[in-house]
Design a protein around this motif. Structure first.
Motif, PDB file in Angstrom:
ATOM      1  N   MET A  93      88.428  73.036 -42.774  1.00 27.86           N
ATOM      2  CA  MET A  93      88.817  72.075 -41.923  1.00 27.86           C
ATOM      3  C   MET A  93      88.469  70.610 -42.289  1.00 27.86           C
ATOM      4  O   MET A  93      88.999  69.527 -41.899  1.00 27.86           O
ATOM      5  N   LEU A  94      86.927  70.523 -42.484  1.00 34.02           N
ATOM      6  CA  LEU A  94      86.324  69.251 -42.897  1.00 34.02           C
ATOM      7  C   LEU A  94      87.096  68.539 -44.174  1.00 34.02           C
ATOM      8  O   LEU A  94      87.459  67.401 -44.393  1.00 34.02           O
ATOM      9  N   HIS A  95      88.091  69.496 -44.997  1.00 33.85           N
ATOM     10  CA  HIS A  95      88.670  69.127 -46.170  1.00 33.85           C
ATOM     11  C   HIS A  95      89.927  68.442 -45.844  1.00 33.85           C
ATOM     12  O   HIS A  95      90.121  67.272 -46.009  1.00 33.85           O
ATOM     13  N   TYR A  96      90.489  69.104 -44.796  1.00 33.32           N
ATOM     14  CA  TYR A  96      91.917  68.418 -44.134  1.00 33.32           C
ATOM     15  C   TYR A  96      91.730  67.098 -43.580  1.00 33.32           C
ATOM     16  O   TYR A  96      92.507  66.032 -43.739  1.00 33.32           O
ATOM     17  N   PHE A  97      90.476  67.303 -42.811  1.00 30.78           N
ATOM     18  CA  PHE A  97      90.329  65.923 -42.097  1.00 30.78           C
ATOM     19  C   PHE A  97      89.771  64.785 -43.172  1.00 30.78           C
ATOM     20  O   PHE A  97      90.128  63.452 -42.613  1.00 30.78           O
ATOM     21  N   LYS A  98      89.247  65.034 -43.912  1.00 29.89           N
ATOM     22  CA  LYS A  98      88.712  63.931 -44.824  1.00 29.89           C
ATOM     23  C   LYS A  98      89.892  63.380 -45.845  1.00 29.89           C
ATOM     24  O   LYS A  98      89.895  62.253 -46.094  1.00 29.89           O
ATOM     25  N   ASN A  99      90.863  64.277 -46.038  1.00 23.95           N
ATOM     26  CA  ASN A  99      91.912  63.716 -46.789  1.00 23.95           C
ATOM     27  C   ASN A  99      93.272  63.461 -46.320  1.00 23.95           C
ATOM     28  O   ASN A  99      94.312  63.529 -46.972  1.00 23.95           O
ATOM     29  N   ASN A 100      93.398  63.427 -44.994  1.00 27.96           N
ATOM     30  CA  ASN A 100      94.413  63.232 -44.226  1.00 27.96           C
ATOM     31  C   ASN A 100      94.199  62.576 -42.891  1.00 27.96           C
ATOM     32  O   ASN A 100      93.018  62.812 -42.223  1.00 27.96           O
ATOM     33  N   PRO A 101      95.267  61.782 -42.228  1.00 34.60           N
ATOM     34  CA  PRO A 101      94.989  60.987 -41.027  1.00 34.60           C
ATOM     35  C   PRO A 101      94.899  62.171 -40.074  1.00 34.60           C
ATOM     36  O   PRO A 101      95.146  63.468 -40.306  1.00 34.60           O
ATOM     37  N   PRO A 102      94.239  62.117 -38.811  1.00 32.73           N
ATOM     38  CA  PRO A 102      93.631  63.218 -38.048  1.00 32.73           C
ATOM     39  C   PRO A 102      94.683  64.148 -37.619  1.00 32.73           C
ATOM     40  O   PRO A 102      94.783  65.318 -37.761  1.00 32.73           O
ATOM     41  N   PHE A 103      96.133  63.495 -37.022  1.00 34.58           N
ATOM     42  CA  PHE A 103      97.019  64.680 -36.492  1.00 34.58           C
ATOM     43  C   PHE A 103      97.512  65.366 -37.691  1.00 34.58           C
ATOM     44  O   PHE A 103      98.291  66.343 -37.339  1.00 34.58           O
ATOM     45  N   LYS A 157      98.187  70.595 -40.610  1.00 38.19           N
ATOM     46  CA  LYS A 157      97.940  71.725 -41.520  1.00 38.19           C
ATOM     47  C   LYS A 157      97.082  72.881 -41.419  1.00 38.19           C
ATOM     48  O   LYS A 157      97.330  73.711 -41.797  1.00 38.19           O
ATOM     49  N   ILE A 158      95.871  72.491 -40.424  1.00 40.10           N
ATOM     50  CA  ILE A 158      94.971  73.665 -40.255  1.00 40.10           C
ATOM     51  C   ILE A 158      95.801  74.411 -39.079  1.00 40.10           C
ATOM     52  O   ILE A 158      95.530  75.703 -39.247  1.00 40.10           O
ATOM     53  N   TYR A 184      85.435  63.881 -36.258  1.00 43.55           N
ATOM     54  CA  TYR A 184      86.995  63.887 -36.676  1.00 43.55           C
ATOM     55  C   TYR A 184      87.747  64.460 -35.760  1.00 43.55           C
ATOM     56  O   TYR A 184      88.917  64.127 -35.451  1.00 43.55           O
ATOM     57  N   VAL A 185      87.246  65.467 -34.960  1.00 41.68           N
ATOM     58  CA  VAL A 185      88.048  66.314 -34.129  1.00 41.68           C
ATOM     59  C   VAL A 185      88.228  65.413 -32.892  1.00 41.68           C
ATOM     60  O   VAL A 185      89.346  65.376 -32.496  1.00 41.68           O
ATOM     61  N   LEU A 186      87.450  64.714 -32.519  1.00 39.84           N
ATOM     62  CA  LEU A 186      87.239  63.941 -31.432  1.00 39.84           C
ATOM     63  C   LEU A 186      88.435  62.612 -31.501  1.00 39.84           C
ATOM     64  O   LEU A 186      89.042  62.288 -30.587  1.00 39.84           O
ATOM     65  N   LYS A 187      88.871  62.370 -32.862  1.00 38.55           N
ATOM     66  CA  LYS A 187      89.973  61.730 -33.029  1.00 38.55           C
ATOM     67  C   LYS A 187      91.338  62.173 -32.305  1.00 38.55           C
ATOM     68  O   LYS A 187      92.457  61.503 -32.192  1.00 38.55           O
ATOM     69  N   LEU A 188      91.298  63.455 -32.185  1.00 42.21           N
ATOM     70  CA  LEU A 188      92.527  64.183 -31.834  1.00 42.21           C
ATOM     71  C   LEU A 188      92.640  64.027 -30.223  1.00 42.21           C
ATOM     72  O   LEU A 188      93.722  64.451 -29.730  1.00 42.21           O
ATOM     73  N   VAL A 189      91.679  63.332 -29.567  1.00 40.05           N
ATOM     74  CA  VAL A 189      92.117  63.142 -28.138  1.00 40.05           C
ATOM     75  C   VAL A 189      91.903  61.573 -28.106  1.00 40.05           C
ATOM     76  O   VAL A 189      92.026  61.207 -26.968  1.00 40.05           O
ATOM     77  N   ASP A 190      92.059  60.926 -29.107  1.00 39.02           N
ATOM     78  CA  ASP A 190      92.083  59.327 -29.057  1.00 39.02           C
ATOM     79  C   ASP A 190      93.886  58.911 -29.206  1.00 39.02           C
ATOM     80  O   ASP A 190      94.420  59.177 -29.988  1.00 39.02           O
TER      81      ASP A 190
END
Length: 236
Positions: free
Chosen positions: A31-41, A46-47, A69-75
């Motif tokens: 999960m962390l890998h995807y968030f660090k290498n892509n914009p949040p959504f 991908k996840i 990173y997760v909280l960016k998904l409710v921004d």
């Protein structure tokens, strides 16, 4: 004091899940890998292509790095940027068709008070097409950004709702007040939202009295098939 306990055996059977052929669950590091290498959504998309539903979300409740990173998904502003990027990607695919690109450049030049004949001639010149392509793209993006729904709500909250953060609940609760279709009823039920729990108990009472419509029955079916410890008990 009257106590009513409802047991729906058929629904319990429906809620049983098969574990045969189940794929390994996604890991925290993935999960962390995807968030660090892509914009949040984009990371979320991908996840969600992996087995994310059986992950132990309680194990990362206090994980501050992942949570950031997760909280960016409710921004909602972050979601707006995501929507603009998606629209622009679709637009770039559309103008890969040279004729469509010519049409858009024609409109771009015509708006700048060029005559029809002049514009007709210009769009036949390859160097003009190349010269104005970026201008057309920039103007299109500006138009997308002027849309009134700059604070639109994410369409799919299945992944982010797995994280039982207070911030996620607060956001979804707010969105539910902006949506008249009860789109977030099940999500809020999973968060044990007091208002939703009360509505659910009222639905069950009406079910017993045969005062319920098909839409409400379908909603109860969804609720009964949830993995939940909720008890349908009325102590009144």
């Amino acid at each position: 004091m009257k106590k009513i306990v409802f047991t729906f055996i058929c629904l319990i059977i429906l809620s049983c899940e098969s574990v045969i052929g189940q794929r390994p669950s996604i890991t925290r590091d993935q999960m962390l890998h995807y968030f660090k290498n892509n914009p949040p959504f984009e990371a979320e998309e991908k996840i969600k292509k992996l087995e994310y539903e059986n992950f132990n979300y309680k194990s990362v409740y206090d994980d501050k790095e992942l949570k950031s990173y997760v909280l960016k998904l409710v921004d909602r502003r972050e979601y707006f940027e995501h929507e603009v990027r998606k629209d622009m990607q679709r637009y770039l695919e559309i103008i890969a068709d040279t004729n469509r690109l010519k049409d858009d450049i024609w409109s771009f030049l015509y708006k700048r008070k060029r005559s029809d004949k002049v514009v007709d001639s210009l769009v036949q010149i390859p160097s003009i097409i190349t010269q104005y392509r970026d201008s057309v793209i920039q103007e299109t993006e500006k138009r997308y950004r002027r849309r009134p729904n700059k604070l639109s709500i994410p369409d799919d909250t299945r992944f982010v709702e797995m994280f039982k953060y207070r911030e996620v609940y607060d956001s979804i609760k707010l969105w539910s007040k902006l949506d008249s279709r009860e789109k977030y009823f099940i999500t809020l039920f999973d968060y044990n939202d007091p208002e939703i729990i009360k509505k659910t108990k009222d639905l069950v009472k009406r079910l017993l009295k045969n005062r319920i419509n098909q839409k409400e029955i379908n909603l109860l079916l969804l609720i009964f098939t949830r993995k939940t410890s909720f008890s349908f008990i009325d102590n009144q």
